[in-house]
Write a protein that holds these residues in place. Structure first.
Motif, PDB file in Angstrom:
ATOM      1  N   ALA A  17      35.295 -10.211  37.779  1.00 18.82           N
ATOM      2  CA  ALA A  17      35.363 -11.360  38.692  1.00 18.82           C
ATOM      3  C   ALA A  17      36.459 -12.348  38.323  1.00 18.82           C
ATOM      4  O   ALA A  17      37.018 -13.018  39.191  1.00 18.82           O
ATOM      5  CB  ALA A  17      34.003 -12.075  38.733  1.00 18.82           C
ATOM      6  N   ASP A  60      24.771  -6.657  35.206  1.00 22.73           N
ATOM      7  CA  ASP A  60      24.770  -7.197  33.846  1.00 22.73           C
ATOM      8  C   ASP A  60      24.928  -5.980  32.941  1.00 22.73           C
ATOM      9  O   ASP A  60      24.032  -5.126  32.878  1.00 22.73           O
ATOM     10  CB  ASP A  60      23.440  -7.925  33.574  1.00 22.73           C
ATOM     11  N   VAL A 107      25.907  -7.934  24.908  1.00 25.29           N
ATOM     12  CA  VAL A 107      26.896  -7.808  25.991  1.00 25.29           C
ATOM     13  C   VAL A 107      28.080  -6.970  25.517  1.00 25.29           C
ATOM     14  O   VAL A 107      28.486  -6.006  26.177  1.00 25.29           O
ATOM     15  CB  VAL A 107      27.368  -9.201  26.475  1.00 25.29           C
ATOM     16  N   TYR A 148      31.238 -11.950  17.115  1.00 24.11           N
ATOM     17  CA  TYR A 148      32.277 -11.451  18.026  1.00 24.11           C
ATOM     18  C   TYR A 148      33.130 -10.382  17.327  1.00 24.11           C
ATOM     19  O   TYR A 148      33.380  -9.306  17.864  1.00 24.11           O
ATOM     20  CB  TYR A 148      33.138 -12.623  18.494  1.00 24.11           C
ATOM     21  N   PRO A 180      43.363  -6.853  22.957  1.00 21.16           N
ATOM     22  CA  PRO A 180      44.233  -7.988  23.272  1.00 21.16           C
ATOM     23  C   PRO A 180      44.300  -8.990  22.121  1.00 21.16           C
ATOM     24  O   PRO A 180      43.348  -9.159  21.349  1.00 21.16           O
ATOM     25  CB  PRO A 180      43.538  -8.656  24.473  1.00 21.16           C
TER      26      PRO A 180
HETATM   27  N1  LIG Z   1      40.946 -13.893  26.496  1.00 24.40           N
HETATM   28  C1  LIG Z   1      41.248 -13.463  25.276  1.00 24.40           C
HETATM   29  O1  LIG Z   1      42.030 -14.088  24.543  1.00 24.40           O
HETATM   30  C2  LIG Z   1      40.675 -12.172  24.765  1.00 24.40           C
HETATM   31  C3  LIG Z   1      41.184 -11.660  23.568  1.00 24.40           C
HETATM   32  C4  LIG Z   1      40.687 -10.465  23.088  1.00 24.40           C
HETATM   33  C5  LIG Z   1      39.712  -9.797  23.785  1.00 24.40           C
HETATM   34  N2  LIG Z   1      39.220 -10.320  24.949  1.00 24.40           N
HETATM   35  C6  LIG Z   1      38.183  -9.563  25.651  1.00 24.40           C
HETATM   36  O2  LIG Z   1      38.607  -9.326  26.985  1.00 24.40           O
HETATM   37  C7  LIG Z   1      37.458  -9.266  27.836  1.00 24.40           C
HETATM   38  C8  LIG Z   1      37.637 -10.254  28.986  1.00 24.40           C
HETATM   39  O3  LIG Z   1      37.753 -11.554  28.436  1.00 24.40           O
HETATM   40  P1  LIG Z   1      38.183 -12.824  29.295  1.00 24.40           P
HETATM   41  O4  LIG Z   1      38.933 -13.703  28.381  1.00 24.40           O
HETATM   42  O5  LIG Z   1      38.769 -12.395  30.581  1.00 24.40           O
HETATM   43  O6  LIG Z   1      36.730 -13.473  29.525  1.00 24.40           O
HETATM   44  P2  LIG Z   1      36.228 -14.464  30.698  1.00 24.40           P
HETATM   45  O7  LIG Z   1      35.017 -15.154  30.134  1.00 24.40           O
HETATM   46  O8  LIG Z   1      37.352 -15.287  31.184  1.00 24.40           O
HETATM   47  O9  LIG Z   1      35.740 -13.448  31.830  1.00 24.40           O
HETATM   48  C9  LIG Z   1      34.705 -12.542  31.518  1.00 24.40           C
HETATM   49  C10 LIG Z   1      34.112 -11.948  32.776  1.00 24.40           C
HETATM   50  O10 LIG Z   1      33.018 -11.114  32.351  1.00 24.40           O
HETATM   51  C11 LIG Z   1      31.864 -11.450  33.096  1.00 24.40           C
HETATM   52  N3  LIG Z   1      30.673 -11.172  32.294  1.00 24.40           N
HETATM   53  C12 LIG Z   1      30.223 -11.874  31.208  1.00 24.40           C
HETATM   54  N4  LIG Z   1      29.071 -11.323  30.774  1.00 24.40           N
HETATM   55  C13 LIG Z   1      28.812 -10.267  31.587  1.00 24.40           C
HETATM   56  C14 LIG Z   1      27.764  -9.307  31.644  1.00 24.40           C
HETATM   57  N5  LIG Z   1      26.718  -9.344  30.778  1.00 24.40           N
HETATM   58  N6  LIG Z   1      27.796  -8.346  32.584  1.00 24.40           N
HETATM   59  C15 LIG Z   1      28.826  -8.314  33.477  1.00 24.40           C
HETATM   60  N7  LIG Z   1      29.835  -9.209  33.493  1.00 24.40           N
HETATM   61  C16 LIG Z   1      29.815 -10.167  32.550  1.00 24.40           C
HETATM   62  C17 LIG Z   1      32.031 -12.926  33.436  1.00 24.40           C
HETATM   63  O11 LIG Z   1      31.236 -13.285  34.548  1.00 24.40           O
HETATM   64  C18 LIG Z   1      33.532 -13.010  33.711  1.00 24.40           C
HETATM   65  O12 LIG Z   1      33.826 -12.656  35.051  1.00 24.40           O
HETATM   66  C19 LIG Z   1      36.257  -9.557  26.947  1.00 24.40           C
HETATM   67  O13 LIG Z   1      35.690  -8.351  26.513  1.00 24.40           O
HETATM   68  C20 LIG Z   1      36.869 -10.296  25.777  1.00 24.40           C
HETATM   69  O14 LIG Z   1      36.091 -10.205  24.617  1.00 24.40           O
HETATM   70  C21 LIG Z   1      39.680 -11.498  25.440  1.00 24.40           C
END
Ligand SMILES: NC(=O)c1ccc[n+]([C@@H]2O[C@H](COP(=O)([O-])OP(=O)(O)OC[C@H]3O[C@@H](n4cnc5c(N)ncnc54)[C@H](O)[C@@H]3O)[C@@H](O)[C@H]2O)c1
Length: 248
Positions: A17, A60, A107, A148, A180
């Motif tokens: 989303a 979820d 999660v 995490y 990432p």
């Molecule tokens: N943003 C960063 O710097 C970063 C760095 C390394 C890894 N990541 C990983 O990348 C992925 C995306 O991160 P992001 O920064 O876009 O996060 P975000 O919080 O901006 O978006 C996460 C999305 O996942 C959805 N979500 C959360 N829990 C959920 C569940 N139980 N079931 C289904 N959907 C769920 C949320 O509604 C949201 O749309 C994650 O796995 C995060 O750990 C992010």
């Protein structure tokens, strides 16, 4: 004119989303895939699915039954991106609550396991691609984010196990992970907001990346698009760092 490389393929992106997941959904759509945005956020997920001419699934990732419903609703699956994840922010080890630990693992790691299992079940006969979103934090440990860090290291190990299993079984399923570095998303801006001085927090984050800037969703999406393409046919079980040098 050639058809886009992923045309005719159905791709589910969890956590699609917003943030990195939305960028992945947009990118795979541009490459021709039919998109299913799977998320706990209905409004944003439905809006993006509409924009991409795809479908939305309320999911979820930590709930087993939700995965069964998803597979029932979408008989075929070619690409699964296990992107949904949470980061509940830093906490001193001594006071890290068990609830924080459990929710993060549920999660990030249970969700990735349930996703991989669903993907293997759905793709065993026809083949396909699974990409898990790990993290640089699963390689270069963040002491204040033990849950995490541990959850993402688990995702990396799970990726390799699934890849080995599928390969040796003769399933034409490749399973890879993208790790990432820091990427500007709602998650990161929420974490910065918790620090009290968002500008200083941003500078500290940038400083940890030798390349001198943080990433954007499409930096991660580009690697996902490559991994699920036929050009990556010899790549499985790989942990691809897209992190501006964070883990060097
Ligand atoms: N943003 C960063 O710097 C970063 C760095 C390394 C890894 N990541 C990983 O990348 C992925 C995306 O991160 P992001 O920064 O876009 O996060 P975000 O919080 O901006 O978006 C996460 C999305 O996942 C959805 N979500 C959360 N829990 C959920 C569940 N139980 N079931 C289904 N959907 C769920 C949320 O509604 C949201 O749309 C994650 O796995 C995060 O750990 C992010």
């Amino acid at each position: 004119m050639n058809a886009p490389p992923l045309s005719g393929r159905i791709a589910v992106v969890t956590g699609g989303a917003e943030g990195i997941g939305a960028a992945i959904a947009q990118r795979l759509h541009r490459e021709g895939a039919e998109i299913v945005v799977a998320d706990v956020q209905r409004d944003k997920g439905e809006a993006l699915a509409r924009e991409l001419g795809g479908a939305f699934a309320l999911l979820d990732v930590a709930q087993e039954e939700g995965w069964d419903r998803l597979l029932d609703a979408h008989a075929r699956l070619d690409i699964l991106v296990n992107n949904a994840g949470v980061n509940k922010g830093p906490a001193p080890f001594e006071s890290l609550s068990y609830a924080h630990w459990r929710e993060t693992l549920a999660v990030n790691l249970d969700g990735a396991f349930l996703g991989c299992r669903a993907g293997v079940r759905a793709m065993a006969s026809r083949g396909g691609n699974i990409v898990n979103i790990g993290s640089g934090a699963g390689v270069r440990a963040v002491g204040e984010m033990a849950a995490y860090t541990a959850s993402k290291a688990g995702v990396h190990a799970l990726t390799r196990a699934a890849a080995a299993y599928c390969g040796r079984r003769g399933y034409k399923i490749r399973c890879n992970a993208v790790l990432p570095g820091s990427v500007e998303t709602p998650m990161v801006s929420r974490l910065r907001g918790q620090t009290g001085d968002a500008a200083a927090a941003r500078a500290r984050i940038v400083e940890r990346h030798p390349i001198g800037f943080v990433g954007e969703g499409d930096d991660i999406a580009a690697m996902v698009a490559f991994l699920v393409s036929d050009e990556a046919r010899f790549i499985t079980g790989a942990l691809m760092c897209v992190d501006g040098g964070l883990t060097i």
